[in-house]
Design an enzyme around this catalytic site. Sequence first.
Site, PDB file in Angstrom:
ATOM      1  CG  HIS A  44      47.500 -10.319 -16.377  1.00  0.00           C
ATOM      2  ND1 HIS A  44      46.476 -10.336 -15.459  1.00  0.00           N
ATOM      3  CD2 HIS A  44      47.738  -8.996 -16.644  1.00  0.00           C
ATOM      4  CE1 HIS A  44      46.123  -9.090 -15.173  1.00  0.00           C
ATOM      5  NE2 HIS A  44      46.863  -8.259 -15.886  1.00  0.00           N
TER       6      HIS A  44
ATOM      7  CG  ASN B  35      47.430  -4.604 -16.210  1.00  0.00           C
ATOM      8  OD1 ASN B  35      46.578  -5.479 -16.068  1.00  0.00           O
ATOM      9  ND2 ASN B  35      48.680  -4.755 -15.800  1.00  0.00           N
TER      10      ASN B  35
ATOM     11  CB  CYS C 231      43.107 -10.476 -15.045  1.00  0.00           C
ATOM     12  SG  CYS C 231      43.570 -12.183 -15.400  1.00  0.00           S
TER      13      CYS C 231
END
Lengths: 152, 375
Positions: free
Chosen positions: B250, B268, B108
């Site tokens: 994250h 995202n 990520c």
Amino acid sequence: MSNPQYVAQPSRQGPTMALSRPELMGPGIGEIQGMSAPTIAPDIVASMTAQVAVEMAPGLLPAGVDPTLEAQAIAALTGTWRQNVQVTALWSINEPRNAWIYVANIGWKKLFNGRDGAFNALVTLASQARQTGRPISFREENDGMVYEVYLW
Amino acid sequence: MAEERRPNSDPIDLGQLRTTLEEQGAPWQSGFNSITALTEQQRVTLLGVPVEPGISAEQIDADTETAAALAASADARAVGAPTAFDLRNINGLNYSTPVRNQGNCGSCVAFGVIGTLEGIIRYTKGAPNYAIDLSEAHLFYCHGRAAGARCNTGWWPDQALNASRDQGVTFEDYYPYTAGDQDCTGLNADWANRLALVTQWRLLSSDPAAMKEYISTFGSITACMYVFQDFFAYRSGVYKHVSGDLAGGHCITLIGYDDAQQCWIGKNSWGTGWGEGGYFKIAYGQCKIETYQTCGVQGVRLKAWLPNQQILGLWTNEHDANVWAYGSQRGWLKLDGASVPTNAAMLAELAAAKAGNKPVGLFEDNGSIQQIYAW
């Protein structure tokens, strides 16, 4: 530098012939012409060697890209601006950096003559504007010359 | 680097979550999506930012009120920023690049950083249609791997940005992303000629006013957040933690904020099947989003061929070798200004291409045209 996007590569070799010049003289000419040193006026030399304080960048955008940003850019313009006008005629003469453009409904305007590079670039844009009929926006300063051109 | 992560608890009950949200006035909407369809082990694998050792959900939630108040009081106008900003709608134009899917890998950080760089490239160059797609694989499997990052360990945005500044990130077509640890052998050998380089970046952690200033000035920033299990089921609205255990850390891209709704707008990397087409809103102060690690980038320099550009405008002024061309997908670029004759030659070629309405190929380095093909 390799480039995977393009297959065709232009030859790196230019013309192989040595630079030539005419060998025959015209009738009645007793000496070789064209060997005298150029004469450049001191003010022109000064302008050619002058340091540029701030090199500007374009702020306007092509029509339709972003009307809001375009309006902001127009509001920030300084100097006398003419927007989206047509160049309908050109004029030049055998004098250093002396070229004019005729702007429809405005009249003759002299292109900035302070530096060779800038002068040539302005002439190129103005000439193409006349050839293609595309509009220009330009900035005129107090001396009456065109200092800045957008060709759309 | 953090140790290999494990799921913290059993999957969240979606029915119970819906009930809890209703009891709290439905601050956001949950639902079954492409992420809730995964196993809890797969979901946790997505979370690739190391978690502070020993931190608990209670500790994270305890900071929420203070952090929210700080973010809310960080008046965007005081730093010259608007009270709301959304990279997807700037005067009706969308500067955000498409939402990506990191797949089954804790990469990520690469997606959060590259989402930031792509947004900055489009926004700062005024080119919402510029087809920029940078390689997350290069960033994670080459630069990240050299720093010890793997799919099951994750990475940090500051390290990713240092690599993006010092070595650069190539384009997606030079190393397409697929999920799963790789040894960088998929990288095109010509990558150094197809590159994006961060010019400068700085930490913005714990400074929400600077976060708003950077977002509205450059288009986007990179942020880390703790993820609770209910976040996997997010569908729309302004997220805040209501139930579920801490699942991990994250990294995402922040592309906007809204002082009226008291929230950040995030992009995202879980595909468009999650959230609002891949995007989400999160309330100020939640999940340590302002304090975990937040990074702002001040510019991205590109070095690449730009194929098939229509020249929509040419510009010059009284300075020598100061000619700019407007490429249809790229915006204004300066012609190489090293010498007047070179500049004049480039101008002649571009002017002819413009006159004939013919496309050109341009090699750009740091905002300057270095080479031209006019077909």
